[in-house]
Each structure stands twice: as structure tokens, then as C-alpha cells.
Design a protein around this motif. Structure first.
Motif, PDB file in Angstrom:
ATOM      1  N   LEU A 182      10.142  -4.124  -2.252  1.00  8.38           N
ATOM      2  CA  LEU A 182       9.185  -3.653  -3.746  1.00  8.38           C
ATOM      3  C   LEU A 182      10.231  -2.874  -4.313  1.00  8.38           C
ATOM      4  CD1 LEU A 182       5.740  -3.427  -2.525  1.00  8.38           C
ATOM      5  CD2 LEU A 182       6.330  -5.098  -3.893  1.00  8.38           C
ATOM      6  N   GLN A 183      10.149  -3.337  -5.680  1.00  8.29           N
ATOM      7  CA  GLN A 183      10.759  -2.448  -6.804  1.00  8.29           C
ATOM      8  C   GLN A 183       9.588  -2.217  -7.429  1.00  8.29           C
ATOM      9  OE1 GLN A 183      14.408  -3.924  -8.088  1.00  8.29           O
ATOM     10  NE2 GLN A 183      13.489  -5.669  -9.067  1.00  8.29           N
ATOM     11  N   LEU A 184       9.489  -1.063  -8.384  1.00 10.66           N
ATOM     12  CA  LEU A 184       8.662  -0.978  -9.317  1.00 10.66           C
ATOM     13  C   LEU A 184       9.029  -0.645 -10.679  1.00 10.66           C
ATOM     14  CD1 LEU A 184       7.012   1.773  -6.649  1.00 10.66           C
ATOM     15  CD2 LEU A 184       6.167  -0.485  -7.242  1.00 10.66           C
ATOM     16  N   ARG A 213       0.868  -1.022   0.153  1.00 11.16           N
ATOM     17  CA  ARG A 213      -0.091   0.014  -0.016  1.00 11.16           C
ATOM     18  C   ARG A 213       0.982   1.258  -0.023  1.00 11.16           C
ATOM     19  NH1 ARG A 213      -4.266  -2.030   4.371  1.00 11.16           N
ATOM     20  NH2 ARG A 213      -5.476  -3.451   2.841  1.00 11.16           N
ATOM     21  N   GLN A 214       1.858   1.096   0.952  1.00  5.22           N
ATOM     22  CA  GLN A 214       2.807   2.436   0.749  1.00  5.22           C
ATOM     23  C   GLN A 214       3.526   2.536  -0.483  1.00  5.22           C
ATOM     24  OE1 GLN A 214       3.213   4.646   3.370  1.00  5.22           O
ATOM     25  NE2 GLN A 214       4.543   5.852   1.810  1.00  5.22           N
ATOM     26  N   ALA A 215       3.826   1.430  -1.232  1.00  6.21           N
ATOM     27  CA  ALA A 215       4.482   1.507  -2.590  1.00  6.21           C
ATOM     28  C   ALA A 215       3.599   2.054  -3.364  1.00  6.21           C
ATOM     29  CB  ALA A 215       4.938   0.092  -2.999  1.00  6.21           C
ATOM     30  N   ARG A 216       2.369   1.783  -3.717  1.00  3.21           N
ATOM     31  CA  ARG A 216       1.395   1.978  -4.434  1.00  3.21           C
ATOM     32  C   ARG A 216       1.126   3.943  -4.024  1.00  3.21           C
ATOM     33  NH1 ARG A 216      -3.206   0.635  -7.290  1.00  3.21           N
ATOM     34  NH2 ARG A 216      -2.677  -1.664  -6.772  1.00  3.21           N
ATOM     35  N   TRP A 230       2.751   0.869 -14.483  1.00  7.07           N
ATOM     36  CA  TRP A 230       3.989   0.534 -13.581  1.00  7.07           C
ATOM     37  C   TRP A 230       3.395  -0.884 -12.898  1.00  7.07           C
ATOM     38  CZ3 TRP A 230       2.749  -0.344  -8.325  1.00  7.07           C
ATOM     39  CH2 TRP A 230       1.644   0.022  -8.150  1.00  7.07           C
ATOM     40  N   VAL A 231       4.325  -1.863 -12.648  1.00  7.01           N
ATOM     41  CA  VAL A 231       4.113  -3.196 -12.008  1.00  7.01           C
ATOM     42  C   VAL A 231       4.885  -3.427 -10.880  1.00  7.01           C
ATOM     43  CG1 VAL A 231       3.037  -4.187 -14.015  1.00  7.01           C
ATOM     44  CG2 VAL A 231       5.545  -4.303 -13.643  1.00  7.01           C
ATOM     45  N   PRO A 232       4.793  -3.811  -9.831  1.00  7.09           N
ATOM     46  CA  PRO A 232       5.408  -4.134  -8.492  1.00  7.09           C
ATOM     47  C   PRO A 232       6.047  -5.229  -8.669  1.00  7.09           C
ATOM     48  CG  PRO A 232       3.396  -4.708  -8.022  1.00  7.09           C
ATOM     49  CD  PRO A 232       3.308  -4.046  -9.489  1.00  7.09           C
ATOM     50  N   ARG A 237      11.832   7.171   3.320  1.00  6.76           N
ATOM     51  CA  ARG A 237      12.398   6.118   2.424  1.00  6.76           C
ATOM     52  C   ARG A 237      12.080   7.017   1.049  1.00  6.76           C
ATOM     53  NH1 ARG A 237       8.649   1.373   4.004  1.00  6.76           N
ATOM     54  NH2 ARG A 237       9.995   0.681   5.669  1.00  6.76           N
ATOM     55  N   THR A 238      13.228   6.971   0.170  1.00  8.13           N
ATOM     56  CA  THR A 238      12.974   7.705  -1.054  1.00  8.13           C
ATOM     57  C   THR A 238      13.029   6.799  -2.354  1.00  8.13           C
ATOM     58  OG1 THR A 238      14.122   9.352  -0.070  1.00  8.13           O
ATOM     59  CG2 THR A 238      14.406   9.423  -2.381  1.00  8.13           C
ATOM     60  N   LEU A 239      12.335   7.111  -3.082  1.00 10.47           N
ATOM     61  CA  LEU A 239      12.138   6.094  -4.627  1.00 10.47           C
ATOM     62  C   LEU A 239      13.334   6.910  -5.554  1.00 10.47           C
ATOM     63  CD1 LEU A 239       8.408   6.070  -5.322  1.00 10.47           C
ATOM     64  CD2 LEU A 239      10.083   4.099  -5.063  1.00 10.47           C
ATOM     65  N   HIS A 240      14.052   5.745  -5.870  1.00 16.02           N
ATOM     66  CA  HIS A 240      15.134   6.259  -6.666  1.00 16.02           C
ATOM     67  C   HIS A 240      14.832   5.816  -8.171  1.00 16.02           C
ATOM     68  CE1 HIS A 240      17.511   8.328  -3.521  1.00 16.02           C
ATOM     69  NE2 HIS A 240      16.999   7.341  -2.997  1.00 16.02           N
ATOM     70  N   PRO A 241      14.703   6.585  -9.319  1.00 15.25           N
ATOM     71  CA  PRO A 241      14.457   6.180 -10.648  1.00 15.25           C
ATOM     72  C   PRO A 241      15.714   5.611 -11.123  1.00 15.25           C
ATOM     73  CG  PRO A 241      14.505   8.474 -10.628  1.00 15.25           C
ATOM     74  CD  PRO A 241      14.537   8.145  -9.224  1.00 15.25           C
TER      75      PRO A 241
END
Length: 145
Positions: free
Chosen positions: A92-94, A55-58, A81-83, A118-122
Motif C-alpha cells: 500500500l501507498q497512501l 489495518r496496519q496502514a490505517r 487520505w486514500v489508500p 517499517r517507516t512511512l516516508h512522505p
């Protein structure tokens, strides 16, 4: 002598229904990407201990694409996008696909999750090859640092 009767392909019950559903899902994703011209792929990963809450990843990926759309002058942005659970237990990675060039400065505008620090890193997005032959696309799927 009578010729052997041919059985039609498909139409019967699948020998492995779970595999058949997975293949149908992948086929639908490929068709959506082709129809929407989503030809640039990228990966979003988490630093630190990762994210183990779907849920947090979404929420985070939704915030990422809203921010990305704003960075691209608010124009509509087709994406998918897909987890995926990270192989090393990192969470998880997206994986995502977009249909237009995204400057690195815009894709680096990934927001951090305020709750968990947490930080998402593309990584990417990179264009798919455009050769007429069937080309297998491979890439490294590790996290970005």
C-alpha cells in the motif's frame, strides 16, 4: 410529424453500477476537498518490503497525522487520505491532501511502525496550481527514498 421525445439525463439505472458508484465516490471526495480547501497533495510510502496489511496502514497513517498535528503546534488539521495498492506489488501507498502549508521538517516526522520495522516516508505536500484555467495535475507517484 411528431418531434422525437427527449429522455431526461440520469434518473434511470446505471449501465455499469460499479463504475457509477466509483465515480460518485470520486465526486464526493473532490467536493470535500474543495469545501475544506485541501489544496496540497502528498504520498506516504513504505520502505523495504512495504505494507500489505490495510489495518496496519490505517494505524500508521493515523499515527502520522497525530504526529504531524503535534509538529504543527497542535492546531486542528483538515486532511483526507486514500489508500492505493502500489503498481509494482510493493503493498500500500497512501495519498493525502491537507489544507495548509506543512514545513518539510514537520512532514518528515513520519513515525515508524514498531511491530514491523517499517517507516512511512512522505512526499510533498505540494500546492496545486492556482491558474484559472483547468490544469491537469500530474506528478510522479513513485516511492520516496
Amino acid at each position: 410529424m411528431r418531434p422525437a421525445q427527449r429522455r431526461p439525463l440520469g434518473g434511470g439505472p446505471a449501465s455499469d453500477p460499479e463504475r457509477a458508484r466509483a465515480e460518485a465516490g470520486r465526486r464526493e471526495l473532490r467536493r470535500y476537498c474543495a469545501a475544506s480547501r485541501l489544496n496540497r497533495l502528498g504520498t506516504l510510502t513504505y520502505r523495504g518490503e512495504g505494507c500489505h496489511d490495510p489495518r496496519q496502514a490505517r494505524r500508521d497513517v493515523g499515527l502520522f497525522f497525530r504526529t504531524l498535528r503535534q509538529e504543527l503546534d497542535g492546531k486542528p488539521l483538515s486532511y483526507l487520505w486514500v489508500p492505493e495498492w502500489h503498481k509494482a506489488g510493493h503493498g500500500l501507498q497512501l495519498h493525502f491532501a491537507v489544507g495548509q502549508f506543512v514545513p518539510r521538517r514537520a512532514s518528515r516526522a513520519a513515525p515508524s511502525s514498531p511491530r514491523r520495522q517499517r517507516t512511512l516516508h512522505p512526499r510533498g505536500p505540494r500546492p496545486l496550481p492556482t491558474s484559472p484555467s483547468r490544469t491537469r495535475v500530474s506528478g510522479d507517484s513513485g516511492s520516496c527514498r
